[in-house]
Motif scaffolding. Structure first.
Motif, PDB file in Angstrom:
ATOM      1  N   ILE A   1      41.244  38.018  39.801  1.00 34.18           N
ATOM      2  CA  ILE A   1      41.802  36.719  39.418  1.00 34.18           C
ATOM      3  C   ILE A   1      40.728  35.639  39.353  1.00 34.18           C
ATOM      4  N   LEU A   2      39.594  35.864  39.997  1.00 32.34           N
ATOM      5  CA  LEU A   2      38.548  34.841  40.038  1.00 32.34           C
ATOM      6  C   LEU A   2      38.111  34.366  38.653  1.00 32.34           C
ATOM      7  N   PRO A   3      37.739  35.271  37.734  1.00 29.24           N
ATOM      8  CA  PRO A   3      37.303  34.778  36.417  1.00 29.24           C
ATOM      9  C   PRO A   3      38.409  34.073  35.642  1.00 29.24           C
ATOM     10  N   LEU A   4      39.656  34.389  35.939  1.00 31.08           N
ATOM     11  CA  LEU A   4      40.772  33.739  35.256  1.00 31.08           C
ATOM     12  C   LEU A   4      40.940  32.290  35.710  1.00 31.08           C
ATOM     13  N   LEU A   5      40.393  31.973  36.882  1.00 35.39           N
ATOM     14  CA  LEU A   5      40.509  30.619  37.417  1.00 35.39           C
ATOM     15  C   LEU A   5      39.219  29.821  37.283  1.00 35.39           C
ATOM     16  N   THR A   6      38.087  30.508  37.340  1.00 35.36           N
ATOM     17  CA  THR A   6      36.806  29.791  37.308  1.00 35.36           C
ATOM     18  C   THR A   6      36.301  29.538  35.892  1.00 35.36           C
ATOM     19  N   GLU A   7      36.838  30.276  34.919  1.00 34.57           N
ATOM     20  CA  GLU A   7      36.487  30.027  33.524  1.00 34.57           C
ATOM     21  C   GLU A   7      37.537  29.093  32.935  1.00 34.57           C
TER      22      GLU A   7
ATOM     23  N   PHE B   1      51.133  42.453  46.590  1.00 37.53           N
ATOM     24  CA  PHE B   1      49.712  42.143  46.392  1.00 37.53           C
ATOM     25  C   PHE B   1      49.513  41.504  45.015  1.00 37.53           C
ATOM     26  N   ALA B   2      50.042  40.318  44.849  1.00 36.20           N
ATOM     27  CA  ALA B   2      50.158  39.697  43.533  1.00 36.20           C
ATOM     28  C   ALA B   2      48.817  39.512  42.830  1.00 36.20           C
ATOM     29  N   ALA B   3      47.833  38.948  43.516  1.00 34.90           N
ATOM     30  CA  ALA B   3      46.544  38.676  42.880  1.00 34.90           C
ATOM     31  C   ALA B   3      45.835  39.964  42.479  1.00 34.90           C
ATOM     32  N   PHE B   4      46.017  41.004  43.245  1.00 27.73           N
ATOM     33  CA  PHE B   4      45.385  42.301  43.009  1.00 27.73           C
ATOM     34  C   PHE B   4      46.100  43.068  41.901  1.00 27.73           C
ATOM     35  N   GLU B   5      47.415  42.912  41.867  1.00 24.02           N
ATOM     36  CA  GLU B   5      48.253  43.704  40.968  1.00 24.02           C
ATOM     37  C   GLU B   5      48.491  43.027  39.622  1.00 24.02           C
ATOM     38  N   GLU B   6      48.801  41.737  39.655  1.00 27.28           N
ATOM     39  CA  GLU B   6      49.130  40.986  38.437  1.00 27.28           C
ATOM     40  C   GLU B   6      48.321  39.689  38.391  1.00 27.28           C
ATOM     41  N   PRO B   7      47.003  39.794  38.274  1.00 25.25           N
ATOM     42  CA  PRO B   7      46.172  38.577  38.314  1.00 25.25           C
ATOM     43  C   PRO B   7      46.479  37.593  37.193  1.00 25.25           C
ATOM     44  N   GLU B   8      46.788  38.100  35.994  1.00 24.46           N
ATOM     45  CA  GLU B   8      47.063  37.191  34.876  1.00 24.46           C
ATOM     46  C   GLU B   8      48.316  36.367  35.129  1.00 24.46           C
ATOM     47  N   LEU B   9      49.377  37.026  35.606  1.00 23.99           N
ATOM     48  CA  LEU B   9      50.624  36.307  35.866  1.00 23.99           C
ATOM     49  C   LEU B   9      50.440  35.262  36.960  1.00 23.99           C
ATOM     50  N   LEU B  10      49.761  35.643  38.026  1.00 27.23           N
ATOM     51  CA  LEU B  10      49.574  34.708  39.135  1.00 27.23           C
ATOM     52  C   LEU B  10      48.682  33.544  38.721  1.00 27.23           C
TER      53      LEU B  10
END
Length: 306
Positions: free
Chosen positions: A15-21, A284-293
Motif C-alpha cells: 500500500i505504500l506506493p499507492l499512498l506516497t505517489e 489483513f486489509a492493507a496486505f490483502e486489498e491495498p488498492e481498496l484500502l
C-alpha cells in the motif's frame, strides 16, 4: 499506519506506493512503526505494557520525527493503539481511519438492535448490508468467534508457554501464523486443503512476515501483548470511558472477524464522517486489498481537508 498480530510492518509494503505517489492531489509521507515486542522493535522490560503504553510511545515517535499533526490508520491492535492516541492527543490528530473497530462495550441499544434488526432494521439504524453481515447472529458471530478465538485465550493467559515452543520451531511458528492468514482472510478457506493461502497472498510475502517473527524471536513478546491488554474487564479500562472526537473514517470489510455497524461504532467514535462497506477483503486489509484500502483512505482525507 499501525499493524496488529500476527502481522508486521511488512503488511504495508504493497500500500505504500499507492499512498506516497501522488494521486488525486494527495501525497502522503507514511510512518509504519512496529509495536514494541513485535519484529525489530525491542520488547518491553516491565509488565503493564498495553495499547495505551504503546500509544504514548508512538505519539512521542511522531513528535520526534517532527510531525505535530498527522493522520492515523490501523487494524487489529493497530486500530486500538491509534484510537488511544486520538483519545490522548486529539489536538495532534487530524483524522483517524480504521479497518477494525470491534464493539467492546455492550448496552441496551445493542441488545435491542440484535432482537429487532433482522426484522425491522431501519428502526434500529441497520442497513440491508448490516443485516446481511450480522445475521443469523449466533452462527456468524458467537459460533464463529468460538471457533476462531482459542488462540486469544491462550495468549491472554499463558503466552510464554505456547510462545517458547513456537520460538523453537520454524515449522510450528509458520503453521501458527499462516493459519490466521487463511481463516481471517476468508472463513471459507478453512475447508480448503491448502487453506486458500495463495488466493490472496504469495508464499514469498507470507513467509517474509513469518521470518520477521523468526529471526527476531519476537513471538513470545508479541503474544504477551494480549495478556497485558486482556487481563481485566475491557469495559473498565480508562480508554473505554473516553469517546473519540477526531474526524474518523471506518472501512468495514466483508470478511472481517466481526462486523460492527455504524450505529454500534458511534457511541465510541463520536465524529464518523466516513463509513464504507468494502466490496471484498478480510482482516489483513492493507496486505490483502491495498488498492481498496488506499482509495478509502484518500476519500476520507479529502472529506476532512474540505
Amino acid at each position: 499506519m499501525v499493524h496488529g498480530w500476527p502481522g508486521s510492518f511488512f503488511e504495508f509494503y504493497k500500500i505504500l506506493p499507492l499512498l506516497t505517489e501522488g494521486r488525486d492531489g494527495l501525497v502522503f509521507e507514511v510512518i509504519c512503526p512496529s509495536i514494541p515486542g513485535y519484529g525489530f522493535s525491542e520488547a518491553p522490560h516491565k509488565t503493564g505494557f498495553d495499547s495505551i503504553a504503546a500509544a504514548r510511545i508512538f505519539y512521542k515517535l511522531m513528535q520526534r520525527l517532527g510531525f505535530k499533526e498527522f493522520y492515523m490508520q490501523g487494524g487489529d491492535w493497530g486500530g486500538l493503539i491509534t484510537t488511544n492516541i486520538a483519545q490522548m492527543r486529539p489536538e495532534n490528530v487530524k483524522g483517524l481511519h480504521l479497518n477494525f473497530f470491534p464493539v467492546t462495550k455492550h448496552n441496551l441499544q445493542m441488545l435491542v438492535s440484535l432482537l429487532l434488526g433482522a426484522y425491522v432494521p431501519f428502526l434500529v439504524g441497520f442497513t440491508r448490508e448490516d443485516v446481511k453481515r450480522i445475521f443469523p447472529y449466533f452462527k456468524k458471530n458467537v459460533y464463529e468467534m468460538l471457533r476462531e478465538s482459542g488462540y486469544m485465550h491462550i495468549q491472554a493467559t499463558k503466552p510464554d508457554t505456547a510462545g517458547c515452543g513456537l520460538n523453537d520451531s520454524p515449522v510450528g511458528l509458520a503453521a501458527y501464523i499462516l493459519e490466521k492468514f487463511s481463516t481471517w482472510t476468508d472463513k471459507q478457506f478453512r475447508d480448503l486443503e491448502d487453506g486458500g493461502l495463495e488466493r490472496k497472498f504469495s508464499l514469498d510475502d507470507l513467509l517474509t512476515n513469518v521470518m520477521i517473527y523468526w529471526v527476531t524471536g519476537s513471538m513470545v513478546s508479541s503474544m504477551r501483548f494480549y495478556k497485558e491488554n486482556l487481563n481485566g474487564n475491557p469495559e473498565k479500562r480508562p480508554d473505554a470511558k473516553i469517546g473519540v472526537r477526531v474526524p474518523t473514517g471506518l472501512a468495514a470489510f466483508p470478511n472481517e472477524l466481526l462486523h460492527a455497524p455504524l450505529v454500534w461504532a458511534q457511541p465510541r467514535y463520536k465524529n464518523v464522517i466516513s463509513y464504507s462497506y468494502m466490496l471484498r477483503g478480510g482482516h489483513f486489509a492493507a496486505f490483502e486489498e491495498p488498492e481498496l484500502l488506499a482509495e478509502d483512505i484518500r476519500q476520507f482525507v479529502k472529506k476532512v481537508e474540505k
